[in-house]
Design a protein around this motif. Structure first.
Motif, PDB file in Angstrom:
ATOM      1  N   VAL A  28      38.843  28.408  27.553  1.00 33.52           N
ATOM      2  CA  VAL A  28      38.559  29.161  26.323  1.00 33.52           C
ATOM      3  C   VAL A  28      38.282  28.184  25.169  1.00 33.52           C
ATOM      4  CG1 VAL A  28      39.597  30.677  24.561  1.00 33.52           C
ATOM      5  CG2 VAL A  28      39.853  31.227  26.998  1.00 33.52           C
ATOM      6  N   GLY A  29      39.113  27.156  25.048  1.00 33.93           N
ATOM      7  CA  GLY A  29      38.966  26.195  23.940  1.00 33.93           C
ATOM      8  C   GLY A  29      37.623  25.477  23.989  1.00 33.93           C
ATOM      9  N   GLU A  30      37.236  25.021  25.175  1.00 33.21           N
ATOM     10  CA  GLU A  30      35.965  24.291  25.294  1.00 33.21           C
ATOM     11  C   GLU A  30      34.772  25.242  25.129  1.00 33.21           C
ATOM     12  OE1 GLU A  30      35.618  21.143  25.111  1.00 33.21           O
ATOM     13  OE2 GLU A  30      37.772  20.768  25.211  1.00 33.21           O
ATOM     14  N   ALA A  31      34.922  26.477  25.584  1.00 35.52           N
ATOM     15  CA  ALA A  31      33.838  27.466  25.406  1.00 35.52           C
ATOM     16  C   ALA A  31      33.636  27.743  23.921  1.00 35.52           C
ATOM     17  CB  ALA A  31      34.177  28.754  26.152  1.00 35.52           C
ATOM     18  N   ARG A  32      34.722  27.790  23.218  1.00 36.01           N
ATOM     19  CA  ARG A  32      34.644  28.027  21.771  1.00 36.01           C
ATOM     20  C   ARG A  32      33.951  26.851  21.068  1.00 36.01           C
ATOM     21  NH1 ARG A  32      39.833  28.890  17.894  1.00 36.01           N
ATOM     22  NH2 ARG A  32      38.664  29.295  16.012  1.00 36.01           N
ATOM     23  N   SER A  33      34.357  25.632  21.432  1.00 33.35           N
ATOM     24  CA  SER A  33      33.729  24.447  20.813  1.00 33.35           C
ATOM     25  C   SER A  33      32.235  24.410  21.124  1.00 33.35           C
ATOM     26  CB  SER A  33      34.353  23.159  21.340  1.00 33.35           C
ATOM     27  OG  SER A  33      35.715  23.162  21.097  1.00 33.35           O
ATOM     28  N   ALA A  34      31.854  24.857  22.318  1.00 29.70           N
ATOM     29  CA  ALA A  34      30.436  24.809  22.711  1.00 29.70           C
ATOM     30  C   ALA A  34      29.670  26.047  22.239  1.00 29.70           C
ATOM     31  CB  ALA A  34      30.336  24.692  24.235  1.00 29.70           C
ATOM     32  N   GLU A  35      30.370  26.927  21.518  1.00 30.67           N
ATOM     33  CA  GLU A  35      29.759  28.153  20.974  1.00 30.67           C
ATOM     34  C   GLU A  35      29.104  29.014  22.060  1.00 30.67           C
ATOM     35  OE1 GLU A  35      27.329  27.117  17.613  1.00 30.67           O
ATOM     36  OE2 GLU A  35      29.011  26.207  16.552  1.00 30.67           O
ATOM     37  N   VAL A  36      29.828  29.168  23.161  1.00 32.28           N
ATOM     38  CA  VAL A  36      29.363  30.062  24.227  1.00 32.28           C
ATOM     39  C   VAL A  36      29.355  31.491  23.660  1.00 32.28           C
ATOM     40  CG1 VAL A  36      29.972  31.032  26.499  1.00 32.28           C
ATOM     41  CG2 VAL A  36      30.198  28.561  26.074  1.00 32.28           C
ATOM     42  N   ALA A  37      28.262  32.220  23.915  1.00 32.65           N
ATOM     43  CA  ALA A  37      28.081  33.518  23.249  1.00 32.65           C
ATOM     44  C   ALA A  37      28.882  34.651  23.902  1.00 32.65           C
ATOM     45  CB  ALA A  37      26.594  33.885  23.228  1.00 32.65           C
ATOM     46  N   HIS A  38      29.291  34.469  25.160  1.00 30.16           N
ATOM     47  CA  HIS A  38      30.004  35.570  25.831  1.00 30.16           C
ATOM     48  C   HIS A  38      30.942  34.998  26.894  1.00 30.16           C
ATOM     49  CE1 HIS A  38      29.678  39.728  28.046  1.00 30.16           C
ATOM     50  NE2 HIS A  38      30.832  39.565  27.456  1.00 30.16           N
ATOM     51  N   PHE A  39      32.229  35.250  26.754  1.00 28.92           N
ATOM     52  CA  PHE A  39      33.234  34.764  27.704  1.00 28.92           C
ATOM     53  C   PHE A  39      33.726  35.955  28.512  1.00 28.92           C
ATOM     54  CE2 PHE A  39      36.373  31.231  28.430  1.00 28.92           C
ATOM     55  CZ  PHE A  39      37.157  31.880  29.374  1.00 28.92           C
ATOM     56  N   VAL A  40      33.467  35.941  29.825  1.00 23.56           N
ATOM     57  CA  VAL A  40      33.946  37.040  30.677  1.00 23.56           C
ATOM     58  C   VAL A  40      35.053  36.486  31.566  1.00 23.56           C
ATOM     59  CG1 VAL A  40      33.341  38.875  32.288  1.00 23.56           C
ATOM     60  CG2 VAL A  40      31.641  38.077  30.616  1.00 23.56           C
ATOM     61  N   TYR A  41      36.189  37.143  31.511  1.00 24.54           N
ATOM     62  CA  TYR A  41      37.380  36.651  32.223  1.00 24.54           C
ATOM     63  C   TYR A  41      37.710  37.558  33.394  1.00 24.54           C
ATOM     64  CZ  TYR A  41      42.289  35.354  32.975  1.00 24.54           C
ATOM     65  OH  TYR A  41      43.490  34.979  33.530  1.00 24.54           O
ATOM     66  N   HIS A  42      37.841  36.919  34.567  1.00 21.74           N
ATOM     67  CA  HIS A  42      38.221  37.640  35.786  1.00 21.74           C
ATOM     68  C   HIS A  42      39.748  37.703  35.813  1.00 21.74           C
ATOM     69  CE1 HIS A  42      37.453  38.983  39.950  1.00 21.74           C
ATOM     70  NE2 HIS A  42      38.552  38.337  40.244  1.00 21.74           N
ATOM     71  N   SER A  43      40.291  38.819  35.363  1.00 25.31           N
ATOM     72  CA  SER A  43      41.744  38.972  35.278  1.00 25.31           C
ATOM     73  C   SER A  43      42.228  39.738  36.508  1.00 25.31           C
ATOM     74  CB  SER A  43      42.095  39.678  33.967  1.00 25.31           C
ATOM     75  OG  SER A  43      43.486  39.810  33.812  1.00 25.31           O
ATOM     76  N   VAL A  44      43.118  40.682  36.325  1.00 24.08           N
ATOM     77  CA  VAL A  44      43.673  41.442  37.451  1.00 24.08           C
ATOM     78  C   VAL A  44      44.149  42.790  36.921  1.00 24.08           C
ATOM     79  CG1 VAL A  44      46.079  40.612  37.225  1.00 24.08           C
ATOM     80  CG2 VAL A  44      45.184  41.184  39.490  1.00 24.08           C
ATOM     81  N   LEU A  45      44.186  43.786  37.779  1.00 23.90           N
ATOM     82  CA  LEU A  45      44.722  45.091  37.389  1.00 23.90           C
ATOM     83  C   LEU A  45      46.198  44.930  36.967  1.00 23.90           C
ATOM     84  CD1 LEU A  45      44.086  48.193  37.324  1.00 23.90           C
ATOM     85  CD2 LEU A  45      45.120  48.306  39.607  1.00 23.90           C
ATOM     86  N   HIS A  46      46.552  45.534  35.874  1.00 28.08           N
ATOM     87  CA  HIS A  46      47.934  45.523  35.344  1.00 28.08           C
ATOM     88  C   HIS A  46      48.494  44.103  35.162  1.00 28.08           C
ATOM     89  CE1 HIS A  46      48.541  49.857  37.069  1.00 28.08           C
ATOM     90  NE2 HIS A  46      47.530  49.746  36.221  1.00 28.08           N
ATOM     91  N   PRO A  47      47.829  43.309  34.332  1.00 27.06           N
ATOM     92  CA  PRO A  47      48.399  41.991  34.047  1.00 27.06           C
ATOM     93  C   PRO A  47      49.733  42.108  33.298  1.00 27.06           C
ATOM     94  CG  PRO A  47      46.575  42.460  32.563  1.00 27.06           C
ATOM     95  CD  PRO A  47      46.602  43.566  33.569  1.00 27.06           C
ATOM     96  N   GLN A  48      50.026  43.319  32.802  1.00 27.72           N
ATOM     97  CA  GLN A  48      51.259  43.530  32.024  1.00 27.72           C
ATOM     98  C   GLN A  48      52.534  43.446  32.857  1.00 27.72           C
ATOM     99  OE1 GLN A  48      48.768  45.718  32.495  1.00 27.72           O
ATOM    100  NE2 GLN A  48      48.009  46.564  30.582  1.00 27.72           N
ATOM    101  N   THR A  49      52.416  43.327  34.180  1.00 29.59           N
ATOM    102  CA  THR A  49      53.622  43.344  35.011  1.00 29.59           C
ATOM    103  C   THR A  49      54.257  41.956  35.064  1.00 29.59           C
ATOM    104  OG1 THR A  49      52.097  43.196  36.857  1.00 29.59           O
ATOM    105  CG2 THR A  49      53.136  45.317  36.507  1.00 29.59           C
ATOM    106  N   GLU A  50      55.345  41.810  34.294  1.00 33.50           N
ATOM    107  CA  GLU A  50      56.022  40.521  34.195  1.00 33.50           C
ATOM    108  C   GLU A  50      56.653  40.112  35.529  1.00 33.50           C
ATOM    109  OE1 GLU A  50      58.778  40.446  30.966  1.00 33.50           O
ATOM    110  OE2 GLU A  50      59.095  38.289  31.118  1.00 33.50           O
ATOM    111  N   ALA A  51      56.967  41.114  36.366  1.00 32.77           N
ATOM    112  CA  ALA A  51      57.604  40.816  37.659  1.00 32.77           C
ATOM    113  C   ALA A  51      56.682  40.030  38.589  1.00 32.77           C
ATOM    114  CB  ALA A  51      58.020  42.123  38.338  1.00 32.77           C
ATOM    115  N   MET A  52      55.380  40.032  38.281  1.00 36.35           N
ATOM    116  CA  MET A  52      54.443  39.267  39.122  1.00 36.35           C
ATOM    117  C   MET A  52      53.891  38.117  38.275  1.00 36.35           C
ATOM    118  SD  MET A  52      52.529  42.147  41.410  1.00 36.35           S
ATOM    119  CE  MET A  52      52.009  43.382  40.241  1.00 36.35           C
ATOM    120  N   PRO A  53      54.378  36.880  38.503  1.00 34.80           N
ATOM    121  CA  PRO A  53      54.014  35.762  37.614  1.00 34.80           C
ATOM    122  C   PRO A  53      52.512  35.519  37.498  1.00 34.80           C
ATOM    123  CG  PRO A  53      55.748  35.120  39.151  1.00 34.80           C
ATOM    124  CD  PRO A  53      55.312  36.485  39.566  1.00 34.80           C
ATOM    125  N   HIS A  54      51.759  35.757  38.567  1.00 32.85           N
ATOM    126  CA  HIS A  54      50.315  35.483  38.466  1.00 32.85           C
ATOM    127  C   HIS A  54      49.627  36.542  37.603  1.00 32.85           C
ATOM    128  CE1 HIS A  54      50.813  38.193  41.817  1.00 32.85           C
ATOM    129  NE2 HIS A  54      49.534  38.268  42.099  1.00 32.85           N
TER     130      HIS A  54
END
Ligand SMILES: NC(=O)c1ccc[n+]([C@@H]2O[C@H](COP(=O)([O-])OP(=O)(O)OC[C@H]3O[C@@H](n4cnc5c(N)ncnc54)[C@H](OP(=O)(O)O)[C@@H]3O)[C@@H](O)[C@H]2O)c1
Length: 293
Positions: A87-113
Protein backbone atom coordinates in the motif's frame (compact mmCIF):
# COMPACT_ATOMS: atom_id res chain seq x y z
CA UNK A 1 -0.55 -1.83 -17.10
CA UNK A 2 -2.04 -3.86 -14.24
CA UNK A 3 0.23 -5.44 -11.61
CA UNK A 4 -0.75 -8.80 -10.12
CA UNK A 5 1.21 -9.90 -7.02
CA UNK A 6 1.34 -13.60 -6.08
CA UNK A 7 0.81 -14.12 -9.80
CA UNK A 8 2.07 -17.71 -10.03
CA UNK A 9 -0.22 -18.99 -7.26
CA UNK A 10 -3.63 -20.59 -7.59
CA UNK A 11 -5.49 -17.26 -7.44
CA UNK A 12 -2.87 -15.27 -9.34
CA UNK A 13 -2.90 -17.58 -12.37
CA UNK A 14 -6.71 -17.46 -12.56
CA UNK A 15 -6.69 -13.64 -12.41
CA UNK A 16 -3.85 -13.21 -14.93
CA UNK A 17 -5.61 -15.58 -17.36
CA UNK A 18 -8.88 -13.60 -17.30
CA UNK A 19 -7.17 -10.19 -17.44
CA UNK A 20 -5.18 -11.26 -20.52
CA UNK A 21 -8.30 -12.73 -22.14
CA UNK A 22 -9.99 -9.35 -21.63
CA UNK A 23 -7.13 -7.53 -23.35
CA UNK A 24 -5.33 -6.08 -20.33
CA UNK A 25 -1.55 -5.66 -20.19
CA UNK A 26 -0.35 -7.51 -17.08
CA UNK A 27 2.83 -7.20 -15.05
CA UNK A 28 3.26 -10.28 -12.87
CA UNK A 29 5.25 -10.48 -9.64
CA UNK A 30 6.40 -14.07 -9.01
CA UNK A 31 8.53 -15.47 -6.20
CA UNK A 32 10.89 -17.86 -7.99
CA UNK A 33 12.65 -17.90 -11.38
CA UNK A 34 11.03 -21.32 -12.01
CA UNK A 35 7.58 -19.62 -12.00
CA UNK A 36 8.39 -17.19 -14.84
CA UNK A 37 7.50 -19.61 -17.67
CA UNK A 38 4.07 -20.29 -16.19
CA UNK A 39 2.96 -16.64 -16.21
CA UNK A 40 4.55 -16.01 -19.64
CA UNK A 41 2.42 -18.85 -20.97
CA UNK A 42 -0.65 -17.21 -19.44
CA UNK A 43 0.15 -14.09 -21.47
CA UNK A 44 1.66 -11.70 -18.90
CA UNK A 45 3.43 -8.87 -20.72
CA UNK A 46 6.08 -8.33 -18.02
CA UNK A 47 7.31 -10.69 -15.30
CA UNK A 48 9.37 -9.64 -12.30
CA UNK A 49 10.89 -12.15 -9.87
CA UNK A 50 11.10 -10.95 -6.28
CA UNK A 51 10.01 -11.08 -2.66
CA UNK A 52 6.92 -9.11 -1.58
CA UNK A 53 8.58 -8.53 1.80
CA UNK A 54 11.43 -6.66 0.14
CA UNK A 55 10.94 -2.89 -0.23
CA UNK A 56 13.21 -2.54 -3.28
CA UNK A 57 11.24 -5.23 -5.12
CA UNK A 58 7.88 -3.70 -4.23
CA UNK A 59 9.05 -0.20 -5.19
CA UNK A 60 10.18 -1.55 -8.57
CA UNK A 61 7.00 -3.53 -9.38
CA UNK A 62 4.55 -0.70 -8.70
CA UNK A 63 6.34 1.80 -10.97
CA UNK A 64 4.17 2.91 -13.88
CA UNK A 65 1.16 0.70 -13.21
CA UNK A 66 -2.37 2.13 -13.46
CA UNK A 67 -3.89 -0.49 -11.16
CA UNK A 68 -2.74 -3.34 -9.02
CA UNK A 69 -4.28 -6.53 -7.70
CA UNK A 70 -2.61 -7.52 -4.45
CA UNK A 71 -2.71 -11.22 -3.54
CA UNK A 72 -0.79 -12.07 -0.38
CA UNK A 73 0.66 -15.61 -0.20
CA UNK A 74 -1.78 -18.05 1.41
CA UNK A 75 -1.67 -18.30 5.24
CA UNK A 76 1.17 -15.79 5.51
CA UNK A 77 2.17 -14.61 9.00
CA UNK A 78 3.41 -11.47 7.20
CA UNK A 79 0.06 -10.46 5.68
CA UNK A 80 -0.09 -7.10 7.47
CA UNK A 81 3.59 -6.25 7.00
CA UNK A 82 3.39 -7.08 3.29
CA UNK A 83 0.06 -5.25 2.92
CA UNK A 84 1.48 -2.09 4.54
CA UNK A 85 4.53 -2.20 2.28
CA UNK A 86 2.55 -2.68 -0.94
CA UNK A 87 0.00 0.00 0.00
CA UNK A 88 2.78 2.44 0.96
CA UNK A 89 4.75 1.96 -2.26
CA UNK A 90 1.57 2.10 -4.38
CA UNK A 91 0.75 5.40 -2.76
CA UNK A 92 4.24 6.81 -3.41
CA UNK A 93 3.99 5.69 -7.05
CA UNK A 94 0.51 7.28 -7.34
CA UNK A 95 -1.15 4.07 -8.48
CA UNK A 96 -4.68 5.05 -9.53
CA UNK A 97 -6.52 1.95 -8.26
CA UNK A 98 -5.54 -0.55 -5.54
CA UNK A 99 -7.58 -3.77 -5.54
CA UNK A 100 -7.04 -6.02 -2.55
CA UNK A 101 -7.75 -9.75 -2.55
CA UNK A 102 -9.08 -10.16 0.99
CA UNK A 103 -11.36 -12.89 2.35
CA UNK A 104 -14.99 -13.35 3.36
CA UNK A 105 -15.54 -12.12 6.95
CA UNK A 106 -12.11 -10.71 7.73
CA UNK A 107 -13.77 -9.51 10.96
CA UNK A 108 -13.34 -12.94 12.58
CA UNK A 109 -10.56 -12.48 15.12
CA UNK A 110 -10.58 -16.23 15.87
CA UNK A 111 -8.96 -16.81 12.47
CA UNK A 112 -5.58 -14.98 12.42
CA UNK A 113 -5.28 -14.95 8.63
CA UNK A 114 -8.69 -13.25 8.39
CA UNK A 115 -7.80 -10.76 11.11
CA UNK A 116 -4.56 -9.87 9.29
CA UNK A 117 -6.54 -9.08 6.17
CA UNK A 118 -8.91 -6.84 8.15
CA UNK A 119 -5.92 -4.81 9.32
CA UNK A 120 -4.71 -4.45 5.71
CA UNK A 121 -8.20 -3.28 4.72
CA UNK A 122 -8.12 -0.69 7.53
CA UNK A 123 -4.67 0.48 6.42
CA UNK A 124 -5.94 0.78 2.85
CA UNK A 125 -8.89 2.95 3.95
CA UNK A 126 -6.47 5.24 5.77
CA UNK A 127 -3.98 5.42 2.89
CA UNK A 128 -6.15 7.71 0.77
CA UNK A 129 -5.63 5.39 -2.24
CA UNK A 130 -8.63 4.70 -4.48
CA UNK A 131 -9.40 1.10 -3.56
CA UNK A 132 -11.67 -1.88 -4.12
CA UNK A 133 -11.73 -4.85 -1.74
CA UNK A 134 -12.83 -8.34 -2.81
CA UNK A 135 -13.76 -10.81 -0.07
CA UNK A 136 -14.05 -14.33 -1.52
CA UNK A 137 -15.58 -17.32 0.26
CA UNK A 138 -13.58 -20.60 0.36
CA UNK A 139 -12.88 -21.77 -3.18
CA UNK A 140 -14.66 -24.79 -4.65
CA UNK A 141 -11.19 -25.69 -5.95
CA UNK A 142 -10.13 -26.60 -2.35
CA UNK A 143 -12.10 -29.84 -2.87
CA UNK A 144 -9.56 -30.83 -5.57
CA UNK A 145 -6.93 -31.55 -2.88
CA UNK A 146 -8.83 -34.74 -2.01
CA UNK A 147 -10.12 -35.45 -5.53
CA UNK A 148 -8.38 -38.84 -5.96
CA UNK A 149 -9.88 -40.33 -2.79
CA UNK A 150 -13.29 -38.88 -3.71
CA UNK A 151 -13.17 -40.53 -7.13
CA UNK A 152 -11.39 -43.76 -6.21
CA UNK A 153 -12.69 -44.51 -2.67
CA UNK A 154 -15.95 -42.54 -2.68
CA UNK A 155 -14.85 -40.70 0.48
CA UNK A 156 -14.89 -36.91 0.87
CA UNK A 157 -12.74 -36.23 3.95
CA UNK A 158 -13.07 -32.99 5.93
CA UNK A 159 -11.39 -31.93 9.18
CA UNK A 160 -14.71 -30.86 10.76
CA UNK A 161 -18.13 -32.36 11.41
CA UNK A 162 -20.04 -33.36 8.27
CA UNK A 163 -22.94 -31.14 9.40
CA UNK A 164 -20.69 -28.05 9.08
CA UNK A 165 -22.33 -25.51 6.77
CA UNK A 166 -20.06 -23.66 4.35
CA UNK A 167 -20.59 -21.34 1.40
CA UNK A 168 -18.14 -21.66 -1.49
CA UNK A 169 -17.18 -19.81 -4.64
CA UNK A 170 -15.69 -20.90 -7.97
CA UNK A 171 -12.22 -19.35 -8.34
CA UNK A 172 -13.04 -18.74 -12.02
CA UNK A 173 -15.92 -16.48 -10.91
CA UNK A 174 -13.61 -14.68 -8.46
CA UNK A 175 -11.11 -14.06 -11.29
CA UNK A 176 -13.88 -12.78 -13.57
CA UNK A 177 -15.07 -10.38 -10.85
CA UNK A 178 -11.49 -9.23 -10.23
CA UNK A 179 -11.00 -8.47 -13.93
CA UNK A 180 -14.27 -6.51 -14.00
CA UNK A 181 -13.35 -4.25 -11.09
CA UNK A 182 -9.83 -3.75 -12.48
CA UNK A 183 -10.86 -2.98 -16.06
CA UNK A 184 -14.27 -1.33 -15.80
CA UNK A 185 -14.91 2.01 -14.07
CA UNK A 186 -17.19 2.56 -11.10
CA UNK A 187 -15.87 0.17 -8.44
CA UNK A 188 -13.65 2.48 -6.41
CA UNK A 189 -14.51 2.65 -2.71
CA UNK A 190 -16.38 -0.67 -2.87
CA UNK A 191 -16.03 -3.78 -0.71
CA UNK A 192 -17.62 -6.83 -2.33
CA UNK A 193 -18.28 -10.21 -0.73
CA UNK A 194 -17.81 -12.93 -3.38
CA UNK A 195 -19.92 -15.97 -2.54
CA UNK A 196 -21.14 -18.52 -5.07
CA UNK A 197 -23.36 -20.93 -3.19
CA UNK A 198 -25.81 -21.04 -0.34
CA UNK A 199 -24.54 -22.69 2.85
CA UNK A 200 -24.01 -26.41 2.14
CA UNK A 201 -23.39 -29.10 4.74
CA UNK A 202 -20.55 -31.44 3.91
CA UNK A 203 -23.18 -34.15 3.42
CA UNK A 204 -24.81 -31.88 0.79
CA UNK A 205 -21.40 -31.48 -0.86
CA UNK A 206 -20.91 -35.26 -0.94
CA UNK A 207 -24.39 -35.73 -2.45
CA UNK A 208 -23.55 -33.25 -5.25
CA UNK A 209 -20.24 -35.05 -5.83
CA UNK A 210 -22.14 -38.38 -6.00
CA UNK A 211 -24.49 -37.05 -8.69
CA UNK A 212 -21.67 -35.45 -10.70
CA UNK A 213 -19.43 -38.52 -10.57
CA UNK A 214 -22.16 -41.12 -10.93
CA UNK A 215 -20.94 -43.00 -7.86
CA UNK A 216 -21.69 -42.88 -4.14
CA UNK A 217 -19.52 -40.41 -2.25
CA UNK A 218 -19.78 -40.11 1.53
CA UNK A 219 -18.57 -37.23 3.67
CA UNK A 220 -16.27 -38.33 6.48
CA UNK A 221 -14.96 -36.21 9.38
CA UNK A 222 -11.23 -36.64 9.99
CA UNK A 223 -10.23 -35.95 13.64
CA UNK A 224 -8.21 -32.74 13.86
CA UNK A 225 -5.17 -34.43 15.43
CA UNK A 226 -5.05 -36.92 12.55
CA UNK A 227 -5.36 -34.07 10.02
CA UNK A 228 -2.61 -32.14 11.85
CA UNK A 229 -0.21 -35.08 11.82
CA UNK A 230 -0.78 -35.56 8.07
CA UNK A 231 -0.29 -31.85 7.38
CA UNK A 232 3.02 -31.79 9.29
CA UNK A 233 4.25 -34.83 7.34
CA UNK A 234 3.67 -32.91 4.08
CA UNK A 235 5.97 -30.18 5.42
CA UNK A 236 3.33 -27.50 6.12
CA UNK A 237 4.79 -24.89 8.50
CA UNK A 238 3.83 -24.52 12.16
CA UNK A 239 2.02 -21.17 11.71
CA UNK A 240 0.03 -22.54 8.77
CA UNK A 241 -0.95 -25.74 10.62
CA UNK A 242 -2.03 -23.86 13.79
CA UNK A 243 -3.93 -21.26 11.76
CA UNK A 244 -5.74 -23.89 9.72
CA UNK A 245 -6.68 -25.78 12.90
CA UNK A 246 -8.23 -22.59 14.27
CA UNK A 247 -10.08 -22.08 11.01
CA UNK A 248 -11.46 -25.63 11.00
CA UNK A 249 -12.62 -25.26 14.64
CA UNK A 250 -14.33 -21.98 13.75
CA UNK A 251 -16.04 -23.56 10.73
CA UNK A 252 -17.33 -26.43 12.86
CA UNK A 253 -18.61 -24.15 15.65
CA UNK A 254 -20.23 -21.44 13.55
CA UNK A 255 -20.34 -22.46 9.90
CA UNK A 256 -19.07 -19.97 7.33
CA UNK A 257 -21.18 -18.56 4.54
CA UNK A 258 -22.49 -15.40 2.88
CA UNK A 259 -24.85 -14.33 0.12
CA UNK A 260 -24.32 -14.80 -3.66
CA UNK A 261 -26.28 -11.69 -4.77
CA UNK A 262 -23.30 -9.34 -5.06
CA UNK A 263 -21.26 -11.78 -7.14
CA UNK A 264 -24.26 -12.39 -9.43
CA UNK A 265 -24.57 -8.65 -9.96
CA UNK A 266 -20.85 -8.24 -10.71
CA UNK A 267 -20.81 -11.17 -13.16
CA UNK A 268 -24.12 -10.29 -14.80
CA UNK A 269 -25.17 -13.95 -14.42
CA UNK A 270 -25.85 -16.49 -11.71
CA UNK A 271 -22.59 -17.55 -9.98
CA UNK A 272 -21.33 -21.04 -10.82
CA UNK A 273 -23.04 -23.68 -8.69
CA UNK A 274 -21.09 -26.45 -7.00
CA UNK A 275 -22.86 -28.99 -9.28
CA UNK A 276 -21.62 -27.12 -12.38
CA UNK A 277 -18.13 -26.94 -10.92
CA UNK A 278 -18.12 -30.72 -10.38
CA UNK A 279 -19.39 -31.37 -13.95
CA UNK A 280 -16.67 -29.09 -15.36
CA UNK A 281 -13.97 -30.76 -13.25
CA UNK A 282 -15.06 -34.24 -14.36
CA UNK A 283 -14.91 -33.10 -18.02
CA UNK A 284 -11.46 -31.51 -17.54
CA UNK A 285 -10.05 -34.59 -15.80
CA UNK A 286 -11.30 -36.79 -18.66
CA UNK A 287 -9.86 -34.57 -21.39
CA UNK A 288 -6.59 -35.78 -22.97
CA UNK A 289 -3.55 -33.80 -21.76
CA UNK A 290 -2.33 -30.89 -23.93
CA UNK A 291 1.21 -31.58 -25.12
CA UNK A 292 3.26 -28.46 -25.86
CA UNK A 293 6.35 -28.60 -28.11
N1 LIG B 1 -8.05 -20.82 -0.87
C1 LIG B 1 -9.17 -20.21 -0.59
O1 LIG B 1 -10.23 -20.84 -0.48
C2 LIG B 1 -9.19 -18.71 -0.41
C3 LIG B 1 -10.40 -18.05 -0.23
C4 LIG B 1 -10.39 -16.66 -0.05
C5 LIG B 1 -9.18 -15.97 -0.04
N2 LIG B 1 -8.02 -16.66 -0.20
C6 LIG B 1 -6.76 -15.89 -0.19
O2 LIG B 1 -6.17 -15.95 -1.47
C7 LIG B 1 -4.79 -15.62 -1.35
C8 LIG B 1 -4.00 -16.45 -2.32
O3 LIG B 1 -4.18 -17.81 -2.08
P1 LIG B 1 -3.58 -18.87 -3.10
O4 LIG B 1 -4.03 -20.21 -2.62
O5 LIG B 1 -3.81 -18.45 -4.49
O6 LIG B 1 -2.03 -18.72 -2.76
P2 LIG B 1 -0.81 -19.47 -3.36
O7 LIG B 1 -1.26 -20.49 -4.39
O8 LIG B 1 0.01 -19.95 -2.19
O9 LIG B 1 -0.05 -18.32 -4.15
C9 LIG B 1 0.79 -17.44 -3.57
C10 LIG B 1 1.92 -17.14 -4.55
O10 LIG B 1 2.79 -16.18 -3.94
C11 LIG B 1 4.11 -16.70 -3.96
N3 LIG B 1 4.85 -16.20 -2.80
C12 LIG B 1 5.04 -16.81 -1.59
N4 LIG B 1 5.79 -16.03 -0.79
C13 LIG B 1 6.11 -14.93 -1.51
C14 LIG B 1 6.87 -13.77 -1.24
N5 LIG B 1 7.46 -13.58 -0.06
N6 LIG B 1 6.99 -12.83 -2.22
C15 LIG B 1 6.41 -13.01 -3.44
N7 LIG B 1 5.65 -14.08 -3.75
C16 LIG B 1 5.51 -15.02 -2.79
C17 LIG B 1 3.97 -18.20 -3.94
O11 LIG B 1 5.14 -18.83 -4.42
P3 LIG B 1 5.55 -20.28 -3.84
O12 LIG B 1 4.46 -21.21 -4.28
O13 LIG B 1 6.83 -20.55 -4.49
O14 LIG B 1 5.63 -20.15 -2.34
C18 LIG B 1 2.75 -18.38 -4.88
O15 LIG B 1 3.15 -18.36 -6.21
C19 LIG B 1 -4.42 -15.82 0.13
O16 LIG B 1 -4.18 -14.56 0.69
C20 LIG B 1 -5.68 -16.45 0.72
O17 LIG B 1 -5.88 -16.07 2.06
C21 LIG B 1 -7.99 -18.00 -0.41
Amino acid sequence: MILVTGAAGKTGCAVVRVLVARGAAVRALVYRPSQVGLVWELGAREVIVGDMRDQTTVKQVVQGVRALYHICPNMSPDEFTIGKLVVGEARSAEVAHFVYHSVLHPQTEAMPHHWGKLRVEEHLFESGLPYTILQPAPYMQNVLVGWDSIVEDGVYRVPYAVETRLGMVDLEDVAAAAATVLIEPGHQGATYELVGTEALTQTDVAAILSRGLGRTVQAQAVPLDVWEEGARVTGLGDYQVKTLVRMFRYYESHGFWGNPNVLGWLLGRRPTTFATFVERTVRQKQAPPIIRH
